[in-house]
Design an enzyme around this catalytic site. Structure first.
Site, PDB file in Angstrom:
ATOM      1  N   CYS A 180       0.808  -1.170   0.113  1.00 57.09           N
ATOM      2  CA  CYS A 180       0.020  -0.076   0.064  1.00 57.09           C
ATOM      3  C   CYS A 180       0.780   1.256  -0.042  1.00 57.09           C
ATOM      4  O   CYS A 180       0.189   2.493  -0.101  1.00 57.09           O
ATOM      5  CB  CYS A 180      -0.831  -0.068   1.219  1.00 57.09           C
ATOM      6  SG  CYS A 180      -2.142  -1.409   1.184  1.00 57.09           S
ATOM      7  N   CYS A 206     -12.727   0.198   8.858  1.00 56.55           N
ATOM      8  CA  CYS A 206     -12.056  -0.241   7.848  1.00 56.55           C
ATOM      9  C   CYS A 206     -11.764   0.900   6.674  1.00 56.55           C
ATOM     10  O   CYS A 206     -12.802   1.670   6.200  1.00 56.55           O
ATOM     11  CB  CYS A 206     -12.620  -1.456   7.276  1.00 56.55           C
ATOM     12  SG  CYS A 206     -12.583  -3.001   8.421  1.00 56.55           S
ATOM     13  N   SER A 207     -10.716   1.014   6.011  1.00 54.36           N
ATOM     14  CA  SER A 207     -10.758   1.536   4.460  1.00 54.36           C
ATOM     15  C   SER A 207     -11.400   0.865   3.718  1.00 54.36           C
ATOM     16  O   SER A 207     -11.888  -0.386   3.993  1.00 54.36           O
ATOM     17  CB  SER A 207      -9.272   1.856   4.250  1.00 54.36           C
ATOM     18  OG  SER A 207      -8.438   0.344   4.025  1.00 54.36           O
ATOM     19  N   HIS A 254      -9.365   3.581  -0.559  1.00 55.59           N
ATOM     20  CA  HIS A 254      -7.968   3.203  -0.691  1.00 55.59           C
ATOM     21  C   HIS A 254      -7.850   2.238  -2.104  1.00 55.59           C
ATOM     22  O   HIS A 254      -7.669   0.887  -1.703  1.00 55.59           O
ATOM     23  CB  HIS A 254      -7.875   2.376   0.723  1.00 55.59           C
ATOM     24  CG  HIS A 254      -6.297   2.121   1.025  1.00 55.59           C
ATOM     25  ND1 HIS A 254      -5.266   2.674   0.451  1.00 55.59           N
ATOM     26  CD2 HIS A 254      -5.870   1.089   1.626  1.00 55.59           C
ATOM     27  CE1 HIS A 254      -4.051   1.929   0.938  1.00 55.59           C
ATOM     28  NE2 HIS A 254      -4.598   1.018   1.530  1.00 55.59           N
TER      29      HIS A 254
HETATM   30  N1  CAA Z   1     -23.464  -9.150   9.657  1.00 54.37           N
HETATM   31  C1  CAA Z   1     -22.598 -10.068   9.907  1.00 54.37           C
HETATM   32  N2  CAA Z   1     -21.574 -10.121   8.913  1.00 54.37           N
HETATM   33  C2  CAA Z   1     -21.677  -9.356   7.894  1.00 54.37           C
HETATM   34  C3  CAA Z   1     -22.592  -8.593   7.642  1.00 54.37           C
HETATM   35  C4  CAA Z   1     -23.619  -8.297   8.566  1.00 54.37           C
HETATM   36  N3  CAA Z   1     -24.619  -7.402   8.571  1.00 54.37           N
HETATM   37  N4  CAA Z   1     -22.664  -7.772   6.493  1.00 54.37           N
HETATM   38  C5  CAA Z   1     -21.268  -8.420   5.968  1.00 54.37           C
HETATM   39  N5  CAA Z   1     -21.013  -9.424   6.591  1.00 54.37           N
HETATM   40  C6  CAA Z   1     -19.592  -9.932   6.398  1.00 54.37           C
HETATM   41  C7  CAA Z   1     -19.650 -11.286   5.749  1.00 54.37           C
HETATM   42  O1  CAA Z   1     -19.049 -12.374   6.286  1.00 54.37           O
HETATM   43  C8  CAA Z   1     -18.992 -10.597   4.322  1.00 54.37           C
HETATM   44  O2  CAA Z   1     -18.546 -11.763   3.754  1.00 54.37           O
HETATM   45  P1  CAA Z   1     -19.278 -12.620   2.617  1.00 54.37           P
HETATM   46  O3  CAA Z   1     -19.589 -11.410   1.510  1.00 54.37           O
HETATM   47  O4  CAA Z   1     -18.364 -13.509   1.873  1.00 54.37           O
HETATM   48  O5  CAA Z   1     -20.568 -13.071   3.093  1.00 54.37           O
HETATM   49  C9  CAA Z   1     -18.129  -9.606   4.966  1.00 54.37           C
HETATM   50  O6  CAA Z   1     -18.497  -8.914   6.003  1.00 54.37           O
HETATM   51  C10 CAA Z   1     -17.862  -8.584   3.967  1.00 54.37           C
HETATM   52  O7  CAA Z   1     -19.138  -8.420   3.438  1.00 54.37           O
HETATM   53  P2  CAA Z   1     -19.406  -7.219   2.151  1.00 54.37           P
HETATM   54  O8  CAA Z   1     -18.705  -7.896   0.954  1.00 54.37           O
HETATM   55  O9  CAA Z   1     -20.747  -7.115   1.800  1.00 54.37           O
HETATM   56  O10 CAA Z   1     -18.677  -6.032   2.703  1.00 54.37           O
HETATM   57  P3  CAA Z   1     -18.213  -4.867   1.856  1.00 54.37           P
HETATM   58  O11 CAA Z   1     -17.980  -5.017   0.501  1.00 54.37           O
HETATM   59  O12 CAA Z   1     -18.661  -3.517   2.362  1.00 54.37           O
HETATM   60  O13 CAA Z   1     -16.686  -4.774   2.607  1.00 54.37           O
HETATM   61  C11 CAA Z   1     -14.924  -4.753   4.145  1.00 54.37           C
HETATM   62  C12 CAA Z   1     -16.529  -4.375   3.736  1.00 54.37           C
HETATM   63  C13 CAA Z   1     -14.923  -6.121   4.534  1.00 54.37           C
HETATM   64  C14 CAA Z   1     -14.804  -3.958   5.448  1.00 54.37           C
HETATM   65  C15 CAA Z   1     -13.998  -4.184   3.140  1.00 54.37           C
HETATM   66  O14 CAA Z   1     -14.262  -3.027   2.869  1.00 54.37           O
HETATM   67  C16 CAA Z   1     -12.575  -4.215   3.400  1.00 54.37           C
HETATM   68  O15 CAA Z   1     -12.109  -5.532   3.353  1.00 54.37           O
HETATM   69  N6  CAA Z   1     -11.974  -3.196   3.801  1.00 54.37           N
HETATM   70  C17 CAA Z   1     -10.428  -3.368   4.141  1.00 54.37           C
HETATM   71  C18 CAA Z   1      -9.622  -3.299   2.868  1.00 54.37           C
HETATM   72  C19 CAA Z   1      -8.383  -3.421   3.178  1.00 54.37           C
HETATM   73  O16 CAA Z   1      -7.795  -4.413   4.186  1.00 54.37           O
HETATM   74  N7  CAA Z   1      -7.152  -2.802   2.532  1.00 54.37           N
HETATM   75  C20 CAA Z   1      -5.827  -2.835   2.670  1.00 54.37           C
HETATM   76  C21 CAA Z   1      -5.618  -2.064   4.100  1.00 54.37           C
HETATM   77  S1  CAA Z   1      -4.199  -2.787   4.671  1.00 54.37           S
HETATM   78  C22 CAA Z   1      -2.779  -1.386   4.255  1.00 54.37           C
HETATM   79  O17 CAA Z   1      -3.306  -0.246   3.612  1.00 54.37           O
HETATM   80  C23 CAA Z   1      -1.536  -1.967   3.953  1.00 54.37           C
HETATM   81  C24 CAA Z   1      -1.248  -2.821   2.783  1.00 54.37           C
HETATM   82  O18 CAA Z   1      -0.063  -2.904   2.471  1.00 54.37           O
HETATM   83  C25 CAA Z   1      -2.230  -3.766   2.552  1.00 54.37           C
END
Ligand code: CAA
Length: 417
Positions: A103, A237-238, A364
């Site tokens: 990143c 989360c980002s 991000h």
């Molecule tokens: N209740 C319970 N669990 C739920 C839920 C609810 N209401 N809604 C969603 N979930 C869970 C489910 O398990 C879902 O997984 P499945 O789709 O496989 O069922 C999971 O959450 C993700 O749900 P979504 O796909 O609907 O959620 P989203 O698309 O809005 O994603 C997020 C949300 C998972 C937080 C995602 O935004 C994310 O992964 N963010 C972080 C990204 C990241 O890690 N970037 C790197 C940063 S680290 C860095 O910068 C340094 C480097 O070098 C990498």
């Protein structure tokens, strides 16, 4: 004598993804008639946008760098130096290179350009780009886990990076350095700033304090790892975003050749890179790699943290913003949270941080982030930030871009005029 590097300007594409009004997904009214920009289209939009915004002809560009983390995985496309050369006929056959530091890839691209200016280049192009919405967040979690020590850390959770920072939230909370309200304050600030920013991924999503401070259906604790699950919510989360940014970096001679003066540009007082040890972790309560890059940046610039009037810091998760405050010397260890409690890093605070929403609110697209951060500070200095423009244009700003969990850090200090 060392040559000075200047940022002349650049272009940021809109950062988009799920919950952005223009992002095409299955329930969007334009689904089937329009598609989201590809990696190729995003790189081109950023490069051509930067040339246009700065009035620099492509023929004047001598060298270029692009930061991208995993184009091979999300877009089945590597070899992105040649993609930059493919953006304009006058860039063809110029030296163009991709750099990768997870990143921090965008920050490394910027650092490479600055070093090159210091070594004799007069006009350089810096690009950062990533497309991440071609896979589900869960599959993307596996791709992004390549920024950790995969063999050792991938098993932490399907969402490896969120789990790594949940670990930090747990440790910081148990040490009494933060509580859930502090993390909620960071999230609410990020979303509120993004709501003022037409380029931001989360421009249309609001986040209030009560939603951010507790897990709920609207703000789930989504990790599978039962030990870490209670510590991290979606609001911490980002975003999984698509986007790109490009900047033009020049020497004083470059400015002259383009008919500009240093007053038309932003001076790079420092741009320092540090790498930590991928194979062993430091403690969970500090970010020593970021601190090492920052210490070198303070020494190179002759400035101290109290000189900084605006900052972009790598809030891949809310806890990272707080740890960055401490690593950068904006607060003493254990007291980063005080800046949020006092509103010091709000738009009207004494050191506004992540004015356009940061990684949580602006989004991000990982390779793009480091370049976007530089341009955000430049835009604040130039009074170009519209609804989130600071009341007094800052003259000195800082960017801190991070790869992995504090394993690569790029800290830059910029001064206007
Ligand atoms: N209740 C319970 N669990 C739920 C839920 C609810 N209401 N809604 C969603 N979930 C869970 C489910 O398990 C879902 O997984 P499945 O789709 O496989 O069922 C999971 O959450 C993700 O749900 P979504 O796909 O609907 O959620 P989203 O698309 O809005 O994603 C997020 C949300 C998972 C937080 C995602 O935004 C994310 O992964 N963010 C972080 C990204 C990241 O890690 N970037 C790197 C940063 S680290 C860095 O910068 C340094 C480097 O070098 C990498």
């Amino acid at each position: 004598m060392s040559r000075t590097a200047y940022v002349l300007g650049g272009h940021i594409t809109p950062f988009i993804g799920k919950r952005h009004p223009d992002f095409i997904w299955k329930n969007h009214p334009d689904f089937g008639t329009r598609t989201n920009p590809t990696l190729e289209a995003s790189i081109q939009a950023a490069v051509l946008g930067a040339l246009e915004a700065t009035g620099v002809p492509a023929s004047a560009v001598q060298k270029g760098w692009i930061g991208n983390f995993v184009g091979e995985l999300f877009s089945s496309q590597g070899h992105l130096g040649a993609a930059v050369a493919g953006c304009h006929a006058d860039l063809k056959h110029k030296p163009m290179m991709r750099v990768e530091g997870a990143c921090a890839s965008g920050g490394l691209a910027f650092a490479s350009a600055v070093e090159s200016i210091r070594a004799g280049t007069d006009v350089a192009l810096v690009v950062g780009a990533e497309i991440q919405t071609t896979a589900s967040a869960r599959t993307g979690g596996d791709y992004l886990a390549r920024a950790s020590h995969y063999a050792r850390q991938r098993g932490l959770d399907d969402f490896t990076f969120p789990a790594m920072f949940a670990r930090r939230i747990k440790a910081m909370t148990e040490a009494g350095h933060v509580d859930a309200d502090d993390l909620a304050r960071a999230s609410v600030k990020a979303y509120a700033n993004a709501n003022r920013n037409p380029l931001a991924h989360m421009q249309a999503v609001t986040m209030d304090f009560d939603t951010a401070r507790t897990a709920s259906d609207r703000n789930p604790a989504f990790l599978g790892n039962e030990d870490l699950k209670p510590w991290l919510k979606v609001s911490d989360c980002s975003q999984v975003s698509d986007g790109a940014a490009a900047a033009i970096v020049v020497s004083e001679e470059g400015l002259r050749a383009l008919g500009r003066t240093p007053a038309d540009a932003v001076e790079v007082l420092a741009c320092e890179v540090a790498a930590g040890d991928l194979f062993t972790d430091d403690d969970m309560l500090s970010m020593p790699t970021t601190r090492a890059a920052a210490d070198r940046a303070w020494a190179a610039s002759g400035l101290t943290p109290s000189d900084i009037q605006v900052a972009e810091v790598h809030d891949c998760f809310t806890i990272a913003e707080i740890l960055m405050y401490e690593a950068l010397g904006f607060a003493e260890p254990g007291h980063g949270r005080d800046l949020l409690r006092d509103g010091a890093t709000d738009l009207s605070g004494r050191i506004p941080v992540n004015t356009g929403g940061g990684l949580v609110g602006f989004g991000h697209p990982v390779g793009a982030t480091g370049v976007k951060q530089i341009l955000e500070v430049v835009r604040q200095m130039e009074g170009a930030c519209g609804d989130y423009q600071l009341a007094t244009r800052p003259e000195v700003g800082l960017c801190a871009n991070m790869g992995g969990d504090d394993k690569t850090a790029v800290v830059s200090i910029l001064r206007h005029g």
